[in-house]
Scaffold this active site. Structure first.
Site, short mmCIF file in Angstrom:
data_model
loop_
_atom_site.label_atom_id
_atom_site.label_comp_id
_atom_site.label_asym_id
_atom_site.label_seq_id
_atom_site.Cartn_x
_atom_site.Cartn_y
_atom_site.Cartn_z
N ARG A 33 50.90 47.29 93.68
CA ARG A 33 50.64 45.93 94.17
C ARG A 33 51.97 45.22 94.48
O ARG A 33 52.11 44.53 95.49
CB ARG A 33 49.86 45.10 93.15
N GLU A 177 32.14 50.12 82.74
CA GLU A 177 32.39 50.12 84.19
C GLU A 177 32.33 51.52 84.78
O GLU A 177 33.30 52.27 84.73
CB GLU A 177 33.76 49.50 84.50
N LYS A 219 29.88 46.35 84.34
CA LYS A 219 30.74 46.04 85.49
C LYS A 219 30.50 47.15 86.51
O LYS A 219 30.74 48.32 86.22
CB LYS A 219 32.21 46.00 85.07
N SER A 261 35.56 44.43 92.87
CA SER A 261 35.62 44.24 94.32
C SER A 261 35.93 45.55 95.05
O SER A 261 35.53 45.71 96.21
CB SER A 261 36.62 43.14 94.70
N ARG A 293 41.53 42.70 92.76
CA ARG A 293 42.16 42.43 94.06
C ARG A 293 41.55 41.25 94.80
O ARG A 293 42.27 40.45 95.39
CB ARG A 293 42.09 43.70 94.93
P1 13P Z 1 39.02 45.39 91.82
O1 13P Z 1 38.19 44.14 91.89
O2 13P Z 1 40.36 45.26 92.48
O3 13P Z 1 38.24 46.61 92.24
O4 13P Z 1 39.40 45.61 90.29
C1 13P Z 1 38.47 45.40 89.32
C2 13P Z 1 38.74 46.26 88.17
O5 13P Z 1 39.01 45.78 87.10
C3 13P Z 1 38.63 47.71 88.34
O6 13P Z 1 38.58 48.31 87.06
#
Ligand code: 13P
Length: 341
Positions: A33, A177, A219, A261, A293
């Site tokens: 980043r 997630e 998530k 995202s 992001r």
């Molecule tokens: P992004 O929203 O950039 O995909 O990141 C979220 C995240 O925490 C991925 O583990």
């Protein structure tokens, strides 16, 4: 474990009009980043950047929690206040990424298995003393020719369930997630099928490992066209298919759902969430965001590694936080983007 503690945390994470800011990039990821803004990834630059995200005035109107990385939870504001303490003082819950990354999955080329279970009970105890209220573990599911395999989906679901159990034992809410990546050329229908398989296996495994679903946050990715697909599904289609897939595969007792995202533009990620909430007023769970992001990008660009830009960077972040807070209630309007210029 105290279920009241888990219940309170889980409810607060998805409180109406609020979501999670993910700032838990690992050191290699934050370097990527920073490369985009020609800024060196030194420990002090990482601290300074996280400082501006964490100390942003008024973030607490839209942000219920922030996910930190191991290095970050040990760092402090420029005034010497530990980041976790500063968040708590502002009414924002500190969270922590506890997996140690997605590694190559043995015997399965191009697939990943997330590691980090060894020693996790002790690490969770330490994170708890450092202030963590919830923890994140990210599994990566890749779409490609003949993948994902059932083996990959199963192994990752099992790791997620073992981590979630350890979290609940420690009084920490697990944010599970399973991310189906959106980088390939697949259609939205393929994304639907893979997300469905992933979620149904995940919840069956969580249940078989006696994880309390009511004290868990999911998530997840949205059901969306792969980035390289020539036909891109529109906002309504993404919203409809995502909701359909979630209603079919996510138990109603789950505490809440937040989206990642995954590489969507900031405005599109907001528009998708808004449409889902606008068109579905009686879902069994709150539907919110946990973007990395899509919340940070405009802010990172505005900062550009320069301390004289902190104020404008914080404004850019607050704008995205506000737009997404409104999207949680279906009250966002894309005209708000022009007003912010
Ligand atoms: P992004 O929203 O950039 O995909 O990141 C979220 C995240 O925490 C991925 O583990």
């Amino acid at each position: 474990m105290t279920t009241t503690e888990l219940e309170t945390t889980a409810k607060m994470m998805v409180a109406k009009g609020k979501g999670i800011l993910a700032i838990d990039e690992s050191t290699p990821t934050i370097k990527k980043r920073f490369d985009t803004i020609n800024t060196e990834s030194t420990e002090e630059n990482r601290r300074a950047y996280r400082d501006l995200l964490i100390t942003n005035p008024n973030s607490n109107k839209y942000i219920s929690g922030m996910i930190l990385y191991d290095e970050t939870i040990r760092q402090s504001t420029s005034d010497g206040i530990p980041f976790a303490e500063k968040l708590v003082a502002d009414g924002i819950m500190p969270g922590i990424k506890v997996d140690t990354g997605a590694k190559d999955f043995a015997l399965h080329s191009n697939e990943k298995i997330t590691e980090g279970l060894d020693g996790l009970r002790d690490r969770l105890m330490e994170y708890k003393t450092l202030g963590a209220k919830f923890a994140k573990w990210r599994a990566v599911i890749t779409i490609g020719s003949n993948i994902p395999t059932n083996a990959c989906i199963e192994a990752n679901a099992h790791a997620l369930a073992r981590y979630a159990g350890l979290c609940q034992e420690s009084g920490i809410v697990p944010m599970v997630e399973p991310e189906v990546l959106m980088d390939a050329d697949n259609t939205i229908e393929t994304c639907y099928d893979v997300t469905e398989k992933t979620l149904s296996k995940l919840f069956a495994t969580l249940k078989s490992q006696d994880v309390s679903i009511a004290h868990t946050i999911l998530k997840t990715n949205m059901v969306i066209s792969g980035k390289k697909c020539t036909t891109q599904a529109n906002i309504d289609e993404v919203a409809t298919k995502t909701i359909e897939c979630l209603l079919k595969n996510v138990p109603s007792e789950l505490a809440g759902i937040v989206f990642l995202s995954g590489g969507q533009s900031a405005e599109l990620a907001t528009a998708h969430l808004n449409t889902m909430n606008q068109k579905n007023k009686d879902l069994p769970w709150p539907l919110s965001f946990s973007y990395g992001r899509a919340l940070q990008e405009p802010c990172l660009k505005a900062w550009g590694g320069n301390s004289s830009n902190i104020e404008v960077a914080q404004k850019a972040l607050l704008h995205r936080e506000r737009c997404n807070g409104l999207a949680c209630k279906g009250e966002y309007d894309s005209k708000m983007e022009d007003a912010a210029l």
